[in-house]
Design an enzyme around this catalytic site. Sequence first.
Site, PDB file in Angstrom:
ATOM      1  N   HIS A 163       0.822  -1.221   0.000  1.00  0.00           N
ATOM      2  CA  HIS A 163       0.000   0.000   0.000  1.00  0.00           C
ATOM      3  C   HIS A 163       0.856   1.272   0.000  1.00  0.00           C
ATOM      4  O   HIS A 163       0.913   1.977  -0.988  1.00  0.00           O
ATOM      5  CB  HIS A 163      -1.005   0.022   1.153  1.00  0.00           C
ATOM      6  N   ASP A 173      -5.504  -7.901  -3.484  1.00  0.00           N
ATOM      7  CA  ASP A 173      -5.810  -7.677  -2.067  1.00  0.00           C
ATOM      8  C   ASP A 173      -7.132  -8.291  -1.641  1.00  0.00           C
ATOM      9  O   ASP A 173      -7.241  -9.488  -1.467  1.00  0.00           O
ATOM     10  CB  ASP A 173      -5.754  -6.175  -1.772  1.00  0.00           C
TER      11      ASP A 173
END
Length: 449
Positions: free
Chosen positions: A264, A315
């Site tokens: 991220h 994800d």
Amino acid sequence: MTTLHAKHVLLPDGWADDVTLTLSDGRISSLTGEAADMSVDILLPAPTNLHSHAFQRAMAGLTERRGADKTDSFWSWRQLMFRFLDQLTPEDVQAITAQVQMEMLEAGYAASVEFHYLHHQPDGAAYDDPAEMSARICAAADQTGIGLTLLPVLYQQGGVDGRALGAGQIRFGNDMDSYMTVMQAAGHLIANMPADARLGVAPHSLRAVTPDALKHLQAFQGPIHMHLAEQMAEVDEVEAAYGARPVTWALEHLDIDARWCLIHCTQMTDKETRGLAQTGAVAGLCPITESSLGDGIFNGVIWGEAAGKWGIGSDSNILISLNEELRTLEYSQRLMTHNRAVMATANKSTGRVLFDGTGQGGAQAAGRACGDIKVGQWADLLALNGDATDFIGRQGDSILDTWIFAGTDAKVSDVWAAGRHVVKHGQHIARPEIAEKYRAAMMRLRNVM
């Protein structure tokens, strides 16, 4: 041995026409111009999906409501996720993971890095086999044929202050001794899989592991993945406890190098962005999930200026789409900078930069010899249907630009993972069986969600 002819192929030094690949023992053993067993229109190196929580696929579409609080966020989503995963059995996890991996392959990914933290029973008790859940991930990979890098996750505490794990987290929890037991068992599983399978370690985040554990795990000689600087509340918590923002603290206290993939990194200062890029670590970007959770926008311009490496992961798996992940990454940069073609360079189009970046960064993050079509690499290959109307008159990098910005994953015709031909004519070879098991799991879960 398989021979494969491509009318147009993307090689490390650019596009070429009429190339025949020989695939032996899962690898590319030669590049010639000879006749072949089969032919495809457009051949690309198939990327690796560098960050997946497979079980979350079954939650897709269930978290788009809010209560009286108008500031629904990652943290409220997280509570819903905790309640959901309490219902999952090992059989459910295997069925969901197989569905996810099948959808990844059909989208054009050849390999998946599974950030696997669902280790225990709902009450936190260990299974008789400490790697029961890891075995389910591996069994799904055996069924789908996807290349697998398995990352058993260490999750020790509920926050930087060392508080105990909450009710929704106890299935994740391990101390260092029990975690190493899981790792040892997972290593045996990987050793019995195809030769392209890999094992790595994953300290979950600065919130969930201790500094001592991080120092211990960074000695691992293989992929090391960790969530870093995803949410503003996370930044505030780490800074209050450690006296530094997450990326700054990591740069000062960890030996970050090319083994690392930091997931991220949507909350970085410009200085942190340059500093982390210069370590050689990969930024693991998940644009669809980051958009869904309101994480923020990765500082792609400065990262690129610092020659930082990056790759793409799905994800939460709410939507598994390779080209939409890449499109969302570029569009986020356009919204932030008010410019177009932000990721492009003087020599490469936007689509080419995006595709090359995700292929090379994903390979590094997975510890996998792939990302390019060249002799010695695993035969991770993606074919596009050149007869698609969108590709009329397109050549070279404009093929990638068209697919990423004006197409869908439906353009994917075939995928090979380490030479295993698992997607044919746009469909996984075991789709009916995999979909049926997933359907049965979802029918059971619908009564508890």
